[in-house]
Design a protein around this motif. Structure first.
Motif, mmCIF file in Angstrom:
data_model
loop_
_atom_site.group_PDB
_atom_site.id
_atom_site.type_symbol
_atom_site.label_atom_id
_atom_site.label_comp_id
_atom_site.label_asym_id
_atom_site.label_seq_id
_atom_site.Cartn_x
_atom_site.Cartn_y
_atom_site.Cartn_z
ATOM 1 N N LYS A 262 -6.172 48.484 -26.806
ATOM 2 C CA LYS A 262 -6.460 49.410 -27.538
ATOM 3 C C LYS A 262 -7.134 49.173 -28.997
ATOM 4 O O LYS A 262 -7.494 50.225 -29.593
ATOM 5 N N GLY A 263 -7.200 47.965 -29.154
ATOM 6 C CA GLY A 263 -8.077 47.635 -30.456
ATOM 7 C C GLY A 263 -9.096 47.440 -30.219
ATOM 8 O O GLY A 263 -9.883 47.243 -31.167
ATOM 9 N N LEU A 264 -9.787 47.718 -29.119
ATOM 10 C CA LEU A 264 -11.165 47.281 -28.699
ATOM 11 C C LEU A 264 -11.758 48.461 -28.049
ATOM 12 O O LEU A 264 -11.173 49.374 -27.740
ATOM 13 N N THR A 265 -13.157 48.523 -28.064
ATOM 14 C CA THR A 265 -13.879 49.607 -27.083
ATOM 15 C C THR A 265 -14.613 48.977 -26.099
ATOM 16 O O THR A 265 -15.243 49.788 -25.355
ATOM 17 N N ILE A 266 -14.192 47.950 -25.783
ATOM 18 C CA ILE A 266 -14.894 47.297 -24.487
ATOM 19 C C ILE A 266 -13.734 46.906 -23.651
ATOM 20 O O ILE A 266 -12.783 45.973 -24.153
ATOM 21 N N ALA B 201 -5.372 51.551 -16.310
ATOM 22 C CA ALA B 201 -5.023 52.385 -17.135
ATOM 23 C C ALA B 201 -4.955 53.843 -16.422
ATOM 24 O O ALA B 201 -3.979 54.610 -17.003
ATOM 25 N N PHE B 202 -6.067 54.204 -16.094
ATOM 26 C CA PHE B 202 -6.114 55.725 -15.492
ATOM 27 C C PHE B 202 -4.999 55.951 -14.578
ATOM 28 O O PHE B 202 -4.322 56.782 -14.564
ATOM 29 N N PHE B 203 -4.702 55.076 -13.638
ATOM 30 C CA PHE B 203 -3.739 55.180 -12.616
ATOM 31 C C PHE B 203 -2.192 55.098 -13.034
ATOM 32 O O PHE B 203 -1.194 55.917 -12.486
ATOM 33 N N GLU B 204 -1.952 54.511 -14.051
ATOM 34 C CA GLU B 204 -0.725 54.349 -14.500
ATOM 35 C C GLU B 204 -0.439 55.473 -15.680
ATOM 36 O O GLU B 204 0.600 56.248 -15.538
ATOM 37 N N GLU B 205 -1.598 56.151 -16.110
ATOM 38 C CA GLU B 205 -1.109 57.374 -17.075
ATOM 39 C C GLU B 205 -1.538 58.485 -16.533
ATOM 40 O O GLU B 205 -1.406 59.626 -17.095
ATOM 41 N N GLY B 206 -2.675 58.374 -15.546
ATOM 42 C CA GLY B 206 -3.080 59.865 -15.206
ATOM 43 C C GLY B 206 -3.836 60.435 -16.031
ATOM 44 O O GLY B 206 -4.026 61.741 -15.589
ATOM 45 N N SER B 207 -4.404 60.001 -16.831
ATOM 46 C CA SER B 207 -5.091 60.847 -17.926
ATOM 47 C C SER B 207 -6.391 60.268 -18.373
ATOM 48 O O SER B 207 -6.502 58.858 -18.406
ATOM 49 N N MET B 208 -7.546 60.967 -18.469
ATOM 50 C CA MET B 208 -8.871 60.549 -19.071
ATOM 51 C C MET B 208 -8.712 60.038 -20.439
ATOM 52 O O MET B 208 -9.562 59.177 -21.032
ATOM 53 N N LYS B 209 -7.555 60.463 -21.289
ATOM 54 C CA LYS B 209 -7.604 59.955 -22.777
ATOM 55 C C LYS B 209 -7.496 58.752 -22.520
ATOM 56 O O LYS B 209 -7.739 58.043 -23.757
ATOM 57 N N GLU B 210 -6.752 58.072 -21.724
ATOM 58 C CA GLU B 210 -6.356 56.567 -21.720
ATOM 59 C C GLU B 210 -7.656 55.722 -21.767
ATOM 60 O O GLU B 210 -7.492 54.616 -22.141
ATOM 61 N N ILE B 211 -8.617 56.229 -21.128
ATOM 62 C CA ILE B 211 -9.822 55.334 -20.940
ATOM 63 C C ILE B 211 -11.122 55.945 -21.550
ATOM 64 O O ILE B 211 -12.342 55.197 -21.653
ATOM 65 N N ALA B 212 -10.954 56.928 -22.473
ATOM 66 C CA ALA B 212 -12.305 57.656 -23.148
ATOM 67 C C ALA B 212 -12.838 56.584 -24.144
ATOM 68 O O ALA B 212 -14.050 56.456 -24.168
ATOM 69 N N ASN B 213 -11.921 55.872 -24.821
ATOM 70 C CA ASN B 213 -12.624 54.902 -26.020
ATOM 71 C C ASN B 213 -13.644 53.944 -25.069
ATOM 72 O O ASN B 213 -14.283 53.223 -25.932
ATOM 73 N N TYR B 214 -13.455 53.517 -23.873
ATOM 74 C CA TYR B 214 -14.159 52.250 -23.399
ATOM 75 C C TYR B 214 -15.289 52.770 -22.461
ATOM 76 O O TYR B 214 -15.722 52.029 -21.746
ATOM 77 N N MET B 215 -15.641 53.916 -22.471
ATOM 78 C CA MET B 215 -16.781 54.509 -21.438
ATOM 79 C C MET B 215 -17.669 55.350 -22.520
ATOM 80 O O MET B 215 -17.280 56.111 -23.443
ATOM 81 N N PRO B 216 -18.924 55.340 -22.361
ATOM 82 C CA PRO B 216 -20.117 56.182 -22.847
ATOM 83 C C PRO B 216 -19.628 57.425 -22.337
ATOM 84 O O PRO B 216 -19.084 57.889 -21.442
ATOM 85 N N VAL B 217 -19.992 58.600 -23.254
ATOM 86 C CA VAL B 217 -19.427 60.000 -22.845
ATOM 87 C C VAL B 217 -20.093 60.515 -21.749
ATOM 88 O O VAL B 217 -19.329 60.995 -20.843
#
Length: 399
Positions: A199-203, A212-228
């Motif tokens: 969570k301290g990185l963007t890659i 992370a998505f399957f564990e949390e079920g939320s796009m918020k958990e992966i938003a920082n690691y992907m282009p918009v």
């Protein structure tokens, strides 16, 4: 126009992929970047997180100029055959170079490794065979044989790392084909293939993002690691299907595919070998969830990846006989292009080494029909109502 090629899965397209694409252009001085992308099923024997059209859209919105599909027979194969298909397609479409991400980060160790193994290929294969006979997995046997030849000396590529392994095979296959493409590599940064998200990185790795998505079920958990644009594409896919591709999602259909056969009949499917068909059948009969199933089947000899490739072929009905009938790619399947990509294709159309196909109706040979069938099976597993999307989805174009 000068083109460089990259081999991708974009499962899904993240910030590390964006870095790879941009650096590949800089490294090679290319005008156009062409991605050979796996279709609905992937090299580690998994259904894609999102379908190939969504992943093509991600690629085009993030600077890729042309996306062509790596046929199922190569996309789901072990490393050397995966590389064989990808390099053949990049060469056929006219790339002057190819550029892969690696843990090594420099091309010279790969070239030195190629010279070593090519010069001692027979001895290398014999050492692998001997190591396999001790009961270890094939990847570990390869590493043991490789270390025996190098003596663990410096200056060679580290072939314990997944991207390095693929990189070596890209170069090996290009040399075998006599391809004029020059090989290049860039350093993989921030996250290794299997790393969970930091969570301290963007890659982050695609594996970590999916986890992370399957564990949390939320796009918020992966938003920082992907282009918009990638995030928006995934949100639209989720809105349409209310699911993402995984063996957990596909397991009811996979389980049915296994249990409708007798164990002895499972042996006809590609990569099913050494009596494991009995264990696969027994595990499917007992386990209601995929993780429980795979836990019963995997072992030191049969890695999770190897088993998942078997399961992919059982699910799609891909047999040993079909596998042995294919020698080399027979077409370039266009999934999408930018305006610059369109200009490149118009410039190259008379010089391509394979026919360029943009409509599924023109995929009339056995390899093309297999791609169509595999896509339908993916759509069935994801819960799509329309299983004919192959025929209603023209190549994406962003002018």
């Amino acid at each position: 126009m000068k083109a460089t090629g990259i081999v991708v899965e974009y499962n899904p397209f993240h910030n590390g992929h964006l870095y790879h694409a941009r650096q590949s252009k800089i490294e090679t001085g290319a005008d156009v970047i062409i991605a050979v992308m796996s279709g609905q099923f992937l090299q580690r024997g998994e259904p894609a997180f999102a379908d190939k059209w969504t992943r093509t859209e991600m690629a085009l919105l993030n600077g890729i100029d042309i996306v062509i599909e790596l046929p199922y027979v190569y996309a789901t194969a072990q490393a050397s055959d995966f590389a064989k298909g990808a390099i053949a397609l990049l060469s056929a479409i006219g790339c002057e170079s190819f550029c892969f991400g690696s843990e090594e980060g420099a091309i010279h160790p790969f070239l030195r490794t190629y010279e070593l193994l090519n010069g001692q290929r027979e001895q290398y294969e014999q050492k692998i065979h001997e190591a396999v006979q001790t009961g270890i997995s094939y990847p570990k046997a390869m590493n043991r044989a490789y270390n025996a030849l190098t003596g663990n000396s410096d200056g060679y590529a580290d072939l314990t790392q997944p991207n390095n392994i693929l990189g070596y095979h890209y170069i090996d296959e290009a040399k075998k084909m006599g391809s004029p493409m020059s090989p290049h590599t860039i350093q993989r940064i921030a996250a290794n293939y299997h790393d969970p998200i930091d969570k301290g990185l963007t890659i982050a790795s695609a594996t970590g993002i999916r986890q992370a998505f399957f564990e949390e079920g939320s796009m918020k958990e992966i938003a920082n690691y992907m282009p918009v644009p990638s995030l928006l594409s995934l949100q639209e896919f989720n809105r349409q299907y209310h699911a993402f591709g995984s063996w957990e999602q596909f397991y009811p259909m996979l389980r049915y595919s296994i249990l409708k056969e007798r164990p002895a009949q499972l042996k006809r499917f590609s990569e099913v070998t050494e009596g494991i068909e009995n264990l696969i059948f027994e595990a499917a009969a007992k386990e209601h969830e995929f993780e429980g199933f795979i836990g019963r089947v995997k072992s030191k000899r049969f890695t999770r990846t190897r088993i998942q490739r078997m399961l992919t072929h059982i699910y799609t009905g891909f047999t040993w006989d079909q596998l042995r009938s294919f020698q080399t790619p027979s077409y370039l399947r266009l999934l999408g292009m930018s305006e610059k990509g369109k200009r490149y294709l118009n410039q190259q159309k008379k010089n391509m080494g394979l026919p360029l196909i943009s409509r599924a109706a023109n995929l009339t040979d056995p390899m093309g029909k297999l791609d169509i069938h595999a896509s339908s099976m993916y759509l069935l597993g994801i819960g799509a109502k329309d299983l004919k999307k192959e025929f209603t989805s023209p190549p994406l174009y962003f002018g």
